[in-house]
Design a protein around this motif. Structure first.
Motif, PDB file in Angstrom:
ATOM      1  N   ARG A  38     -14.014 -19.734 -13.878  1.00 42.66           N
ATOM      2  CA  ARG A  38     -13.091 -20.229 -12.848  1.00 42.66           C
ATOM      3  C   ARG A  38     -12.580 -21.631 -13.210  1.00 42.66           C
ATOM      4  O   ARG A  38     -11.396 -21.944 -13.007  1.00 42.66           O
ATOM      5  N   ASP A  39     -13.462 -22.475 -13.750  1.00 41.14           N
ATOM      6  CA  ASP A  39     -13.051 -23.830 -14.120  1.00 41.14           C
ATOM      7  C   ASP A  39     -12.057 -23.800 -15.280  1.00 41.14           C
ATOM      8  O   ASP A  39     -11.112 -24.599 -15.328  1.00 41.14           O
ATOM      9  N   LEU A  43      -8.291 -25.351 -15.062  1.00 42.83           N
ATOM     10  CA  LEU A  43      -7.778 -26.376 -15.975  1.00 42.83           C
ATOM     11  C   LEU A  43      -6.492 -25.924 -16.648  1.00 42.83           C
ATOM     12  O   LEU A  43      -5.577 -26.720 -16.862  1.00 42.83           O
ATOM     13  N   GLU A  44      -6.408 -24.653 -16.976  1.00 45.29           N
ATOM     14  CA  GLU A  44      -5.165 -24.145 -17.557  1.00 45.29           C
ATOM     15  C   GLU A  44      -4.044 -24.188 -16.520  1.00 45.29           C
ATOM     16  O   GLU A  44      -2.910 -24.559 -16.841  1.00 45.29           O
ATOM     17  N   ARG A  50      -5.462 -25.294 -22.707  1.00 44.52           N
ATOM     18  CA  ARG A  50      -4.986 -23.938 -22.969  1.00 44.52           C
ATOM     19  C   ARG A  50      -6.177 -23.023 -23.213  1.00 44.52           C
ATOM     20  O   ARG A  50      -7.079 -23.346 -24.003  1.00 44.52           O
ATOM     21  N   ARG A  51      -6.191 -21.904 -22.504  1.00 48.09           N
ATOM     22  CA  ARG A  51      -7.274 -20.947 -22.707  1.00 48.09           C
ATOM     23  C   ARG A  51      -7.135 -20.274 -24.076  1.00 48.09           C
ATOM     24  O   ARG A  51      -6.050 -19.832 -24.456  1.00 48.09           O
ATOM     25  N   VAL A  52      -8.234 -20.216 -24.810  1.00 50.75           N
ATOM     26  CA  VAL A  52      -8.287 -19.492 -26.073  1.00 50.75           C
ATOM     27  C   VAL A  52      -9.502 -18.591 -26.018  1.00 50.75           C
ATOM     28  O   VAL A  52     -10.321 -18.679 -25.098  1.00 50.75           O
ATOM     29  N   LEU A  59      -4.666 -29.660 -24.839  1.00 46.98           N
ATOM     30  CA  LEU A  59      -3.250 -29.797 -25.179  1.00 46.98           C
ATOM     31  C   LEU A  59      -2.935 -31.180 -25.711  1.00 46.98           C
ATOM     32  O   LEU A  59      -1.929 -31.392 -26.369  1.00 46.98           O
ATOM     33  N   THR A  60      -3.800 -32.110 -25.405  1.00 50.86           N
ATOM     34  CA  THR A  60      -3.601 -33.504 -25.840  1.00 50.86           C
ATOM     35  C   THR A  60      -4.860 -33.990 -26.525  1.00 50.86           C
ATOM     36  O   THR A  60      -5.429 -35.016 -26.177  1.00 50.86           O
ATOM     37  N   ALA A  61      -5.316 -33.204 -27.504  1.00 54.23           N
ATOM     38  CA  ALA A  61      -6.573 -33.527 -28.173  1.00 54.23           C
ATOM     39  C   ALA A  61      -6.502 -34.885 -28.861  1.00 54.23           C
ATOM     40  O   ALA A  61      -5.508 -35.220 -29.503  1.00 54.23           O
ATOM     41  N   GLU A  62      -7.550 -35.644 -28.704  1.00 53.40           N
ATOM     42  CA  GLU A  62      -7.639 -36.955 -29.343  1.00 53.40           C
ATOM     43  C   GLU A  62      -8.486 -36.841 -30.607  1.00 53.40           C
ATOM     44  O   GLU A  62      -9.392 -36.019 -30.688  1.00 53.40           O
TER      45      GLU A  62
END
Length: 258
Positions: A38-39, A43-44, A50-52, A59-62
């Protein structure tokens, strides 16, 4: 734990790793699989990830924190891994070492050995290996790969570095990945890091990964070694509590727990 708190913690994991598996969410948050699912959906829906297959991708990986910061995180585990890795080597071998906090600690351990030829793009590793009084004979032959450098960088990188790697053949490549996964193998966040590690894997007879338990089951942006290209994984005792560890033991030829 309220959903708002759970989402905040998952976001923090995503910011650090770029990818978080469902199993890791369950373990880190102590929640059921249904709650984790559910979480992930929430978040998506919020546009935060993004769900994989098997989890979430930011989406904004550091990128990873700087090397000096990473060196302070799980230092005891990394030191144990470095010592165990050093015991796998014998005099006369040629090895590649990439740039990373664990491989820097490995370099410190290798100073007590002799007869090795060590090829690295890591300035810190090269400095650790060559730490001696001027004119003093070194125990090992140290080759620092040339290449480009950016402000604050402690490693050489780029096409010149990769080209230099292809000039050598090594018995062993000892690499410190951002993550290692039973399906996707070893990966790094930055393309230039992955390119260097990929070249080292190609030019070495065997590839050994040095990865503490926080990296197990993690897939970062750039794959550089498939599972079948990895001869051995050295990790720490915390791996026993990571669900992904069992699958890694199944697919990899050898695993050493320090």
């Amino acid at each position: 734990m309220l959903q708002e708190s759970r989402l905040h913690r998952i976001r923090a994991l995503l910011a650090t790793l770029g990818h978080v598996s469902t199993e890791r969410i369950i373990k880190e948050l102590g929640v059921s699989r249904e709650t984790a699912r559910r979480d992930i959906i929430e978040l998506e829906a919020l546009g935060a990830a993004r769900r994989v297959h098997g989890g979430l991708m930011s989406l904004t990986a550091e990128p990873e924190p700087p090397l000096m910061v990473r060196s302070e995180v799980r230092a005891r585990e990394k030191r144990a891994i470095a010592r165990a890795a050093a015991r796998l080597l014998t005099p006369g071998q040629t090895l590649f070492i990439d740039a990373g906090s664990t491989t820097t600690m490995l370099a410190e351990e290798l100073r007590t050995m002799s007869g090795l030829t060590i090829i690295t793009n890591s300035l810190q590793a090269a400095l650790k290996l060559s730490a001696a009084e001027e004119g003093e004979q070194l125990n090992n032959s140290i080759i620092l790969l040339g290449g480009a450098m950016l402000a604050g960088a402690q490693e050489t990188r780029g096409e010149l570095t990769v080209a230099e790697i292809y000039r050598y053949r090594a018995d062993v490549a000892m690499l410190s990945p951002t993550g290692v996964d039973s399906k996707n193998g070893a990966s790094s966040f930055h393309p230039y890091e992955a390119a260097i590690a990929r070249a080292m894997v190609h030019q070495a007879a065997r590839s050994i990964l040095l990865a503490d338990h926080s990296k197990l089951g993690v897939s970062s942006r750039m794959q550089y070694a498939r599972p079948e290209q990895i001869a051995l994984l050295v990790t720490d005792s915390g791996a026993a509590g990571v669900q992904a560890f069992a699958s890694l033991e199944t697919v990899l030829p050898q695993v050493v727990v320090a």
